[in-house]
Design a protein around this motif. Sequence first.
Motif, PDB file in Angstrom:
ATOM      1  N   GLY A  49       0.810  -1.219   0.000  1.00  0.00           N
ATOM      2  CA  GLY A  49       0.000   0.000   0.000  1.00  0.00           C
ATOM      3  C   GLY A  49       0.838   1.262   0.000  1.00  0.00           C
ATOM      4  N   GLU A  50       1.874   1.281   0.821  1.00  0.00           N
ATOM      5  CA  GLU A  50       2.764   2.447   0.874  1.00  0.00           C
ATOM      6  C   GLU A  50       3.470   2.664  -0.462  1.00  0.00           C
ATOM      7  OE1 GLU A  50       5.572   2.511   4.101  1.00  0.00           O
ATOM      8  OE2 GLU A  50       4.025   1.949   5.552  1.00  0.00           O
ATOM      9  N   GLU A  51       3.956   1.574  -1.056  1.00  0.00           N
ATOM     10  CA  GLU A  51       4.688   1.715  -2.314  1.00  0.00           C
ATOM     11  C   GLU A  51       3.766   2.191  -3.433  1.00  0.00           C
ATOM     12  OE1 GLU A  51       8.396  -0.477  -4.267  1.00  0.00           O
ATOM     13  OE2 GLU A  51       6.632  -1.794  -4.097  1.00  0.00           O
ATOM     14  N   ILE A  52       2.549   1.680  -3.471  1.00  0.00           N
ATOM     15  CA  ILE A  52       1.584   2.126  -4.479  1.00  0.00           C
ATOM     16  C   ILE A  52       1.263   3.601  -4.282  1.00  0.00           C
ATOM     17  CG2 ILE A  52      -0.824   1.912  -5.237  1.00  0.00           C
ATOM     18  CD1 ILE A  52      -0.492  -1.141  -4.730  1.00  0.00           C
ATOM     19  N   THR A  53       1.018   3.990  -3.045  1.00  0.00           N
ATOM     20  CA  THR A  53       0.704   5.393  -2.753  1.00  0.00           C
ATOM     21  C   THR A  53       1.863   6.304  -3.144  1.00  0.00           C
ATOM     22  OG1 THR A  53      -0.746   4.722  -0.942  1.00  0.00           O
ATOM     23  CG2 THR A  53       0.026   6.992  -0.921  1.00  0.00           C
ATOM     24  N   ASP A  54       3.091   5.921  -2.814  1.00  0.00           N
ATOM     25  CA  ASP A  54       4.261   6.715  -3.205  1.00  0.00           C
ATOM     26  C   ASP A  54       4.367   6.823  -4.723  1.00  0.00           C
ATOM     27  OD1 ASP A  54       4.884   7.000  -0.526  1.00  0.00           O
ATOM     28  OD2 ASP A  54       6.511   5.512  -0.551  1.00  0.00           O
ATOM     29  N   TYR A  55       4.113   5.710  -5.416  1.00  0.00           N
ATOM     30  CA  TYR A  55       4.187   5.714  -6.881  1.00  0.00           C
ATOM     31  C   TYR A  55       3.131   6.653  -7.465  1.00  0.00           C
ATOM     32  CZ  TYR A  55       4.243   4.089 -11.701  1.00  0.00           C
ATOM     33  OH  TYR A  55       4.325   4.048 -13.070  1.00  0.00           O
ATOM     34  N   VAL A  56       1.906   6.567  -6.977  1.00  0.00           N
ATOM     35  CA  VAL A  56       0.839   7.438  -7.481  1.00  0.00           C
ATOM     36  C   VAL A  56       1.145   8.895  -7.147  1.00  0.00           C
ATOM     37  CG1 VAL A  56      -1.620   8.011  -7.303  1.00  0.00           C
ATOM     38  CG2 VAL A  56      -0.906   5.621  -7.501  1.00  0.00           C
ATOM     39  N   ASP A  57       1.681   9.159  -5.954  1.00  0.00           N
ATOM     40  CA  ASP A  57       2.078  10.529  -5.604  1.00  0.00           C
ATOM     41  C   ASP A  57       3.078  11.094  -6.600  1.00  0.00           C
ATOM     42  OD1 ASP A  57       0.497  10.889  -3.365  1.00  0.00           O
ATOM     43  OD2 ASP A  57       2.078  10.353  -1.938  1.00  0.00           O
ATOM     44  N   GLN A  58       4.001  10.257  -7.043  1.00  0.00           N
ATOM     45  CA  GLN A  58       5.055  10.736  -7.930  1.00  0.00           C
ATOM     46  C   GLN A  58       4.637  10.739  -9.398  1.00  0.00           C
ATOM     47  OE1 GLN A  58       8.795   8.790  -7.300  1.00  0.00           O
ATOM     48  NE2 GLN A  58       9.883  10.211  -8.619  1.00  0.00           N
ATOM     49  N   TYR A  59       3.929   9.708  -9.853  1.00  0.00           N
ATOM     50  CA  TYR A  59       3.672   9.546 -11.279  1.00  0.00           C
ATOM     51  C   TYR A  59       2.203   9.561 -11.680  1.00  0.00           C
ATOM     52  CZ  TYR A  59       8.482   7.885 -11.148  1.00  0.00           C
ATOM     53  OH  TYR A  59       9.830   7.777 -10.946  1.00  0.00           O
ATOM     54  N   GLY A  60       1.298   9.511 -10.724  1.00  0.00           N
ATOM     55  CA  GLY A  60      -0.119   9.407 -11.045  1.00  0.00           C
ATOM     56  C   GLY A  60      -0.701  10.686 -11.622  1.00  0.00           C
ATOM     57  N   SER A  61      -1.793  10.506 -12.332  1.00  0.00           N
ATOM     58  CA  SER A  61      -2.512  11.657 -12.874  1.00  0.00           C
ATOM     59  C   SER A  61      -3.254  12.368 -11.741  1.00  0.00           C
ATOM     60  CB  SER A  61      -3.520  11.193 -13.926  1.00  0.00           C
ATOM     61  OG  SER A  61      -4.566  10.458 -13.315  1.00  0.00           O
ATOM     62  N   LYS A  62      -3.741  13.542 -12.027  1.00  0.00           N
ATOM     63  CA  LYS A  62      -4.506  14.297 -11.036  1.00  0.00           C
ATOM     64  C   LYS A  62      -5.726  13.487 -10.592  1.00  0.00           C
ATOM     65  CE  LYS A  62      -6.773  18.753 -10.422  1.00  0.00           C
ATOM     66  NZ  LYS A  62      -7.147  20.020 -11.063  1.00  0.00           N
ATOM     67  N   ASP A  63      -6.388  12.833 -11.532  1.00  0.00           N
ATOM     68  CA  ASP A  63      -7.557  12.014 -11.222  1.00  0.00           C
ATOM     69  C   ASP A  63      -7.191  10.836 -10.322  1.00  0.00           C
ATOM     70  OD1 ASP A  63     -10.364  11.214 -11.584  1.00  0.00           O
ATOM     71  OD2 ASP A  63      -9.507   9.540 -12.728  1.00  0.00           O
ATOM     72  N   GLN A  64      -6.090  10.165 -10.626  1.00  0.00           N
ATOM     73  CA  GLN A  64      -5.655   9.030  -9.801  1.00  0.00           C
ATOM     74  C   GLN A  64      -5.325   9.488  -8.385  1.00  0.00           C
ATOM     75  OE1 GLN A  64      -2.489   7.678 -12.302  1.00  0.00           O
ATOM     76  NE2 GLN A  64      -3.766   6.152 -13.330  1.00  0.00           N
ATOM     77  N   LYS A  65      -4.634  10.596  -8.271  1.00  0.00           N
ATOM     78  CA  LYS A  65      -4.296  11.124  -6.945  1.00  0.00           C
ATOM     79  C   LYS A  65      -5.549  11.473  -6.155  1.00  0.00           C
ATOM     80  CE  LYS A  65       0.143  12.951  -8.391  1.00  0.00           C
ATOM     81  NZ  LYS A  65       0.935  14.153  -8.634  1.00  0.00           N
ATOM     82  N   SER A  66      -6.533  12.062  -6.819  1.00  0.00           N
ATOM     83  CA  SER A  66      -7.753  12.438  -6.100  1.00  0.00           C
ATOM     84  C   SER A  66      -8.535  11.209  -5.662  1.00  0.00           C
ATOM     85  CB  SER A  66      -8.631  13.362  -6.957  1.00  0.00           C
ATOM     86  OG  SER A  66      -9.217  12.664  -8.032  1.00  0.00           O
ATOM     87  N   ARG A  67      -8.501  10.138  -6.449  1.00  0.00           N
ATOM     88  CA  ARG A  67      -9.192   8.897  -6.072  1.00  0.00           C
ATOM     89  C   ARG A  67      -8.542   8.260  -4.851  1.00  0.00           C
ATOM     90  NH1 ARG A  67     -12.697   6.798 -10.200  1.00  0.00           N
ATOM     91  NH2 ARG A  67     -12.627   8.200 -11.966  1.00  0.00           N
ATOM     92  N   LEU A  68      -7.231   8.444  -4.705  1.00  0.00           N
ATOM     93  CA  LEU A  68      -6.536   7.933  -3.526  1.00  0.00           C
ATOM     94  C   LEU A  68      -6.481   8.968  -2.412  1.00  0.00           C
ATOM     95  CD1 LEU A  68      -3.453   6.060  -5.049  1.00  0.00           C
ATOM     96  CD2 LEU A  68      -5.477   5.066  -4.017  1.00  0.00           C
ATOM     97  N   LYS A  69      -7.193  10.074  -2.611  1.00  0.00           N
ATOM     98  CA  LYS A  69      -7.209  11.187  -1.654  1.00  0.00           C
ATOM     99  C   LYS A  69      -5.788  11.750  -1.504  1.00  0.00           C
ATOM    100  CE  LYS A  69     -11.570  10.425  -0.222  1.00  0.00           C
ATOM    101  NZ  LYS A  69     -12.234  10.021  -1.417  1.00  0.00           N
ATOM    102  N   ARG A  70      -5.051  11.820  -2.623  1.00  0.00           N
ATOM    103  CA  ARG A  70      -3.679  12.342  -2.637  1.00  0.00           C
ATOM    104  C   ARG A  70      -3.630  13.507  -3.601  1.00  0.00           C
ATOM    105  NH1 ARG A  70      -1.117   9.878   1.388  1.00  0.00           N
ATOM    106  NH2 ARG A  70       0.855  10.178   0.379  1.00  0.00           N
ATOM    107  N   HIS A  71      -3.497  14.733  -3.109  1.00  0.00           N
ATOM    108  CA  HIS A  71      -3.332  15.894  -3.984  1.00  0.00           C
ATOM    109  C   HIS A  71      -2.532  16.945  -3.319  1.00  0.00           C
ATOM    110  CE1 HIS A  71      -7.737  16.476  -2.752  1.00  0.00           C
ATOM    111  NE2 HIS A  71      -7.627  15.202  -2.922  1.00  0.00           N
TER     112      HIS A  71
END
Length: 71
Positions: A49-71
């Motif tokens: 979970g941590e590694e996926i979240t870090d990856y999305v934080d660094q490379y994810g689209s704005k939509d992906q980050k918002s779906r993970l509550k990361r912006h």
Amino acid sequence: DRNGNYSIIIGFPNDKGWSIQTNQNLPKTHSILTSNPAKLTSTDLEDIGEEITDYVDQYGSKDQKSRLKRH
């Protein structure tokens, strides 16, 4: 796949989701899944979970980050 690569599919209810290939993008996750995927521990799941979240934080689209509550 047939080359030994794994993919993690990230999805939410009513969402088609997206996938991340683990081989080079998520090395810790790839190692966990190739060692013994049938016996994942709670620590393994937290690490994934941590590694996926870090990856999305660094490379994810704005939509992906918002779906993970990361912006």
